[in-house]
Motif scaffolding. Structure first.
Motif, short mmCIF file in Angstrom:
data_model
loop_
_atom_site.label_atom_id
_atom_site.label_comp_id
_atom_site.label_asym_id
_atom_site.label_seq_id
_atom_site.Cartn_x
_atom_site.Cartn_y
_atom_site.Cartn_z
N ASP A 74 8.84 -21.78 -14.53
CA ASP A 74 9.95 -22.60 -15.02
C ASP A 74 11.31 -22.00 -14.64
N ASP A 75 11.32 -21.15 -13.60
CA ASP A 75 12.56 -20.50 -13.13
C ASP A 75 13.24 -19.68 -14.22
N TYR A 76 12.45 -19.19 -15.16
CA TYR A 76 12.96 -18.31 -16.22
C TYR A 76 14.07 -18.98 -17.04
N ALA A 77 13.98 -20.29 -17.19
CA ALA A 77 15.03 -21.02 -17.91
C ALA A 77 14.94 -20.76 -19.42
N PRO A 78 16.04 -20.37 -20.05
CA PRO A 78 16.05 -20.25 -21.51
C PRO A 78 16.05 -21.62 -22.16
N VAL A 79 15.94 -21.64 -23.47
CA VAL A 79 15.82 -22.92 -24.18
C VAL A 79 16.98 -23.86 -23.85
N GLY A 80 18.20 -23.34 -23.85
CA GLY A 80 19.37 -24.19 -23.63
C GLY A 80 19.44 -24.80 -22.24
N GLU A 81 18.70 -24.23 -21.29
CA GLU A 81 18.70 -24.74 -19.93
C GLU A 81 17.38 -25.40 -19.55
N THR A 82 16.53 -25.60 -20.54
CA THR A 82 15.22 -26.22 -20.29
C THR A 82 15.30 -27.70 -20.63
N SER A 83 15.18 -28.52 -19.61
CA SER A 83 15.17 -29.96 -19.85
C SER A 83 13.84 -30.38 -20.47
N ASP A 88 7.90 -30.60 -20.41
CA ASP A 88 6.69 -31.40 -20.37
C ASP A 88 5.83 -31.08 -19.14
N ARG A 89 6.48 -30.88 -17.99
CA ARG A 89 5.73 -30.60 -16.77
C ARG A 89 5.00 -29.26 -16.87
N VAL A 90 5.70 -28.24 -17.36
CA VAL A 90 5.06 -26.93 -17.51
C VAL A 90 3.90 -27.00 -18.51
N MET A 91 4.12 -27.66 -19.62
CA MET A 91 3.07 -27.77 -20.63
C MET A 91 1.88 -28.60 -20.11
N ASP A 92 2.18 -29.67 -19.38
CA ASP A 92 1.12 -30.53 -18.86
C ASP A 92 0.17 -29.77 -17.94
N ILE A 93 0.72 -28.92 -17.10
CA ILE A 93 -0.11 -28.19 -16.13
C ILE A 93 -0.68 -26.91 -16.74
N ASN A 94 0.18 -26.11 -17.36
CA ASN A 94 -0.24 -24.79 -17.81
C ASN A 94 -1.12 -24.81 -19.04
N LEU A 95 -0.91 -25.76 -19.94
CA LEU A 95 -1.64 -25.76 -21.21
C LEU A 95 -2.52 -27.01 -21.38
N LYS A 96 -1.93 -28.18 -21.20
CA LYS A 96 -2.73 -29.40 -21.33
C LYS A 96 -3.85 -29.43 -20.29
N GLY A 97 -3.56 -28.93 -19.09
CA GLY A 97 -4.58 -28.90 -18.04
C GLY A 97 -5.78 -28.05 -18.44
N VAL A 98 -5.52 -26.93 -19.10
CA VAL A 98 -6.61 -26.07 -19.58
C VAL A 98 -7.45 -26.82 -20.61
N PHE A 99 -6.78 -27.51 -21.53
CA PHE A 99 -7.48 -28.29 -22.54
C PHE A 99 -8.32 -29.40 -21.91
N LEU A 100 -7.71 -30.19 -21.01
CA LEU A 100 -8.42 -31.34 -20.44
C LEU A 100 -9.64 -30.93 -19.64
#
Length: 231
Positions: A74-83, A88-100
């Motif tokens: 995620d380019d090391y983006a802090p909370v204030g710079e995270t859209s 959603d994209r990081v979570m979809d691949i990194n975490l939701k993908g593991v679940f699915l």
């Protein structure tokens, strides 16, 4: 990981959204006398994941070992710079993908006489802050939590563990190595190993965890980090 498992005699189903990358991996395996098929799939999409599992079981009858390794930074983006879109994209691949993929593969993993094995790629960012930005760090903490819960819910039929790599020379980190070599050098010099790792070094640990030699390892998150977390 695909090359390492193939070298150990496994029949490999390599999954990636990148068809060219798949062809490269399966060709290398075939050239070394191994057995593998490549399946194009998007781990963040349920229909795609279910199709991947169906193709794997059609080809080989079952799934003995599942390695959830897809991930993005995620380019090391802090909370204030995270859209919201980046989150959603990081979570979809990194975490939701593991679940699915784990959920889709569960019936096959539990089908045989032997325990199924799930190995999830987390990160040192799954244990401490600073190894990524807000989204990446949160996703990798989630991977470790998911791994523990999977072990709790399905042991001993499923033996679930995670690996937590530090700085590894992969396609994900090559831009950092090329664009900010001084920063990367400083990072690795602060670890006891004083270097970053080759992908094969992580793959060898994963292959060990998948083997019968690690049969009493359940629900762990193994650091492969050159000592990053020693302090």
């Amino acid at each position: 990981m695909a090359l390492e498992f193939a070298s150990e005699g496994a029949s490999v189903v390599a999954v990636d959204i990148d068809e060219d990358g798949l062809d490269e991996v399966t060709s290398k395996i075939a050239a070394n006398g191994g057995e593998a098929i490549g399946v194009v799939g998007d781990v963040s999409d349920r229909d795609s994941v279910e199709a991947v599992v169906e193709q794997a079981t059609d080809e080989y009858g079952t799934i003995d070992v599942l390695c959830n390794n897809a991930g993005i930074l995620d380019d090391y983006a802090p909370v204030g710079e995270t859209s919201e879109e980046l989150w959603d994209r990081v979570m979809d691949i990194n975490l939701k993908g593991v679940f699915l993929l784990t959920k889709a593969a569960l019936p096959a993993l539990m089908d045989g006489d032997e325990e199924g094995v799930v190995i999830n790629t987390a990160s040192i960012a799954g244990k401490v802050a600073g190894g990524g930005g807000a989204a990446y760090t949160s996703s990798k903490h989630g991977v470790i939590g998911f791994t523990k819960q999977l072990s709790h819910d399905y042991g001993p039929e499923i033996r679930a563990n995670a690996v937590c790599p530090g700085f590894i020379e992969t396609g994900m980190t090559e831009d950092m190595i090329e664009q900010t070599p001084d920063e990367v050098h400083e990072i690795v010099q602060e670890t006891p190993a004083e270097r970053y790792a080759e992908p094969e070094e992580v793959a060898q640990v994963v292959a060990f965890i998948a083997s019968d030699n690690a049969s009493f390892m359940h629900g762990t998150a193994v650091d492969v980090d050159g000592g990053w977390l020693v302090d």
